[in-house]
Design a protein around this motif. Sequence first.
Motif, PDB file in Angstrom:
ATOM      1  N   GLU A 123       7.553  -6.167   5.099  1.00  0.00           N
ATOM      2  CA  GLU A 123       7.010  -7.322   4.500  1.00  0.00           C
ATOM      3  C   GLU A 123       7.330  -7.462   3.251  1.00  0.00           C
ATOM      4  N   PHE A 124       7.669  -6.539   2.594  1.00  0.00           N
ATOM      5  CA  PHE A 124       7.715  -6.598   0.946  1.00  0.00           C
ATOM      6  C   PHE A 124       8.631  -5.453   0.364  1.00  0.00           C
ATOM      7  N   ASN A 125       9.996  -6.041   0.316  1.00  0.00           N
ATOM      8  CA  ASN A 125      10.967  -4.949  -0.354  1.00  0.00           C
ATOM      9  C   ASN A 125      10.785  -5.078  -2.031  1.00  0.00           C
ATOM     10  N   ASP A 126      10.277  -3.970  -2.341  1.00  0.00           N
ATOM     11  CA  ASP A 126       9.755  -4.055  -3.981  1.00  0.00           C
ATOM     12  C   ASP A 126      11.130  -3.888  -4.738  1.00  0.00           C
ATOM     13  N   TYR A 127      11.926  -4.801  -4.738  1.00  0.00           N
ATOM     14  CA  TYR A 127      13.400  -4.510  -5.727  1.00  0.00           C
ATOM     15  C   TYR A 127      13.326  -4.163  -7.087  1.00  0.00           C
ATOM     16  N   HIS A 128      12.128  -4.587  -7.612  1.00  0.00           N
ATOM     17  CA  HIS A 128      12.241  -4.461  -9.056  1.00  0.00           C
ATOM     18  C   HIS A 128      11.736  -3.119  -9.397  1.00  0.00           C
ATOM     19  N   LEU A 129      10.638  -2.427  -8.483  1.00  0.00           N
ATOM     20  CA  LEU A 129      10.383  -1.156  -8.589  1.00  0.00           C
ATOM     21  C   LEU A 129      11.334  -0.414  -8.292  1.00  0.00           C
ATOM     22  N   ILE A 179      11.341   5.520  -3.567  1.00  0.00           N
ATOM     23  CA  ILE A 179      11.997   4.654  -3.779  1.00  0.00           C
ATOM     24  C   ILE A 179      12.081   3.907  -2.142  1.00  0.00           C
ATOM     25  N   LYS A 180      12.358   4.824  -1.218  1.00  0.00           N
ATOM     26  CA  LYS A 180      12.262   4.612   0.335  1.00  0.00           C
ATOM     27  C   LYS A 180      11.001   3.887   0.378  1.00  0.00           C
ATOM     28  N   ALA A 181       9.907   4.359   0.230  1.00  0.00           N
ATOM     29  CA  ALA A 181       8.711   3.836   0.554  1.00  0.00           C
ATOM     30  C   ALA A 181       8.512   2.353   0.056  1.00  0.00           C
ATOM     31  N   CYS A 182       9.046   1.710  -1.191  1.00  0.00           N
ATOM     32  CA  CYS A 182       9.116   0.714  -1.587  1.00  0.00           C
ATOM     33  C   CYS A 182      10.080  -0.146  -1.246  1.00  0.00           C
ATOM     34  N   GLU A 183      11.155   0.358  -0.451  1.00  0.00           N
ATOM     35  CA  GLU A 183      12.130  -0.451  -0.087  1.00  0.00           C
ATOM     36  C   GLU A 183      12.272  -0.780   1.486  1.00  0.00           C
ATOM     37  N   ASP A 184      11.462   0.173   1.998  1.00  0.00           N
ATOM     38  CA  ASP A 184      11.361   0.024   3.543  1.00  0.00           C
ATOM     39  C   ASP A 184      10.401  -0.879   4.126  1.00  0.00           C
ATOM     40  N   ASP A 185       9.584  -1.284   3.127  1.00  0.00           N
ATOM     41  CA  ASP A 185       8.436  -2.037   3.796  1.00  0.00           C
ATOM     42  C   ASP A 185       9.011  -3.199   4.249  1.00  0.00           C
ATOM     43  N   ARG A 197       0.758  -1.265  -0.049  1.00  0.00           N
ATOM     44  CA  ARG A 197       0.016   0.129  -0.104  1.00  0.00           C
ATOM     45  C   ARG A 197       0.964   1.428  -0.068  1.00  0.00           C
ATOM     46  N   SER A 198       1.751   1.494   0.954  1.00  0.00           N
ATOM     47  CA  SER A 198       2.368   2.736   0.990  1.00  0.00           C
ATOM     48  C   SER A 198       3.468   2.898  -0.137  1.00  0.00           C
ATOM     49  N   CYS A 199       3.993   1.864  -0.787  1.00  0.00           N
ATOM     50  CA  CYS A 199       4.773   1.860  -2.181  1.00  0.00           C
ATOM     51  C   CYS A 199       3.803   2.342  -3.270  1.00  0.00           C
ATOM     52  N   ARG A 200       2.580   1.784  -3.498  1.00  0.00           N
ATOM     53  CA  ARG A 200       1.502   2.084  -4.413  1.00  0.00           C
ATOM     54  C   ARG A 200       1.034   3.427  -4.311  1.00  0.00           C
ATOM     55  N   ASN A 201       0.836   4.054  -3.103  1.00  0.00           N
ATOM     56  CA  ASN A 201       0.221   5.277  -2.921  1.00  0.00           C
ATOM     57  C   ASN A 201       1.346   6.426  -3.069  1.00  0.00           C
ATOM     58  N   SER A 202       2.549   5.978  -2.798  1.00  0.00           N
ATOM     59  CA  SER A 202       3.676   7.060  -3.116  1.00  0.00           C
ATOM     60  C   SER A 202       3.848   7.164  -4.582  1.00  0.00           C
ATOM     61  N   MET A 203       3.710   6.061  -5.537  1.00  0.00           N
ATOM     62  CA  MET A 203       3.796   6.022  -6.905  1.00  0.00           C
ATOM     63  C   MET A 203       2.435   6.776  -7.321  1.00  0.00           C
ATOM     64  N   ARG A 204       1.449   6.552  -7.011  1.00  0.00           N
ATOM     65  CA  ARG A 204       0.310   7.521  -7.245  1.00  0.00           C
ATOM     66  C   ARG A 204       0.362   9.179  -7.196  1.00  0.00           C
ATOM     67  N   GLN A 205       1.146   9.268  -6.059  1.00  0.00           N
ATOM     68  CA  GLN A 205       1.462  10.777  -5.857  1.00  0.00           C
ATOM     69  C   GLN A 205       2.594  11.163  -6.753  1.00  0.00           C
ATOM     70  N   GLN A 206       3.521  10.161  -7.042  1.00  0.00           N
ATOM     71  CA  GLN A 206       4.588  10.558  -8.086  1.00  0.00           C
ATOM     72  C   GLN A 206       3.905  10.992  -9.351  1.00  0.00           C
ATOM     73  N   ILE A 207       2.767  10.235  -9.813  1.00  0.00           N
ATOM     74  CA  ILE A 207       2.199  10.325 -11.006  1.00  0.00           C
ATOM     75  C   ILE A 207       1.552  11.748 -11.062  1.00  0.00           C
ATOM     76  N   GLN A 208       0.767  12.233  -9.992  1.00  0.00           N
ATOM     77  CA  GLN A 208       0.317  13.564  -9.828  1.00  0.00           C
ATOM     78  C   GLN A 208       1.469  14.418  -9.938  1.00  0.00           C
ATOM     79  N   MET A 209       2.623  14.302  -9.566  1.00  0.00           N
ATOM     80  CA  MET A 209       3.682  15.343  -9.306  1.00  0.00           C
ATOM     81  C   MET A 209       4.191  15.432 -10.615  1.00  0.00           C
ATOM     82  N   GLU A 210       4.144  14.494 -11.660  1.00  0.00           N
ATOM     83  CA  GLU A 210       4.731  14.508 -13.158  1.00  0.00           C
ATOM     84  C   GLU A 210       3.763  15.256 -13.873  1.00  0.00           C
ATOM     85  N   VAL A 211       2.308  15.124 -13.347  1.00  0.00           N
ATOM     86  CA  VAL A 211       1.253  16.016 -14.262  1.00  0.00           C
ATOM     87  C   VAL A 211       1.693  17.229 -13.879  1.00  0.00           C
ATOM     88  N   GLY A 212       1.660  17.430 -12.604  1.00  0.00           N
ATOM     89  CA  GLY A 212       1.857  18.983 -12.177  1.00  0.00           C
ATOM     90  C   GLY A 212       3.008  19.639 -12.808  1.00  0.00           C
TER      91      GLY A 212
END
Lengths: 231, 211
Positions: free
Chosen positions: B155-161, B147-153, B39-54
């Motif tokens: 339960e799940f370190n999202d290596y690929h992302l 990156i931090k949000a997706c790596e620091d989880d 979840r936290s990784c997904r949410n920060s990706m979503r925010q990043q998408i908004q930032m690119e749009v901005g």
Amino acid sequence: MKMLILAVSCLLAITGSLAADTCYNDVALDCGITSNSLALPRCNAVYGEYGSHGNVATELQAYAKLHLERSYDYLLSAAYFNNYQTNRAGFSKLFKKLSDEAWSKTIDIIKHVTKRGDKMNFDQHSTMKTERKNYTAENHELEALAKALDTQKELAERAFYIHREATRNSQHLHDPEIAQYLEEEFIEDHAEKIRTLAGHTSDLKKFITANNGHDLSLALYVFDEYLQKTV
Amino acid sequence: MNSILLVFAGILAVCLPASATQCNVNPVQIPKDWITMHRSCRNSMRQQIQMEVGASLQYLAMGAHFSKDVVNRPGFAQLFFDAASEEREHAMKLIEYLLMRGELTNDVSSLLQVRPPTRSSWKGGVEALEHALSMESDVTKSIRNVIKACEDDSEFNDYHLVDYLTGDFLEEQYKGQRDLAGKASTLKKLMDRHEALGEFIFDKKLLGIDV
Ligand SMILES: [Fe+2]
């Protein structure tokens, strides 16, 4: 002598209204004064009565904004049809193309706003009445096509509206340059797109009603394949 | 009677968006254990998408500014319009990634919003380049946070992302920042004692014209 020229050019500046050497007079006036600044307020790209009467100038800005918003709406639909559950690559491609086109039109209209000596306001609303709620991307195939058709009509009818404002029979409002820009870059293309999308909805309608609806799941698959190859 | 039916159909359309009607195919169930993003990784990706749009919208405003008759810097305008399109493509790349990982089956409409850019005028090319540079620094910082949000989880370190963001996105950020910084330096030096002419020449250089 210098004072006299100044007075005369001042007079000219006040009396000459329509394009009558106004930039030239600004130059004559301001260059005669020894100072480090040149104002030259009328040495700009504004001609006709663009921006000073009616709403053509503001409508053009609002039209850029509309394209910008629809471009990102379409992008969301393209994304939705590309998730693993919907998995309709053809529908996704259709919306991606609509999004790309609306995006490049956004930039084109902004350039045209500045071509006519104006500046772009990204918060400019249209005076044309529209009833539009927030965009929903989570639509099934026919809903999505319906939304695309409605949106393309919205863009087309807005172009008609601006064109009407630019061709009103009044010396203050008539702007053939804007009318021709809309005709050349938008109006013909709109008819084409609307016809294509309407044709798509007709096809889907037949698939739904024929054979008691038993064709639908296969038909949607085939139609998506068709879109992948033709969009 | 007709209008009652219409209202009823309207309510139906609003209440039952995804379920089956005579116009669509029933949703199917397939295994979901391959969908692993947290979840936290997904949410920060979503925010990043908004930032690119901005960022894409802010660059559009820069392009608009330098296109004005009284500013007349088509080279800068082109640079910033191109940057706007690149930011839009970054948003699309991040969306593509989420789709690959089995995301965006719902909550798609709320993914991004188009808000008017905050700034609409700049004193000159230098100020705009410096603004662009600080914008890109903010984006870089924000990607590092994803990156931090997706790596620091735990339960799940999202290596690929994390690898994708590091290899593709950060790489492009650092290259882009270096490019903007170089342009700002050259322009500033050029304008040291020849303000108007320096900016004029640099603008034409951006257009690919040698004067
Ligand atoms: Fe970016």
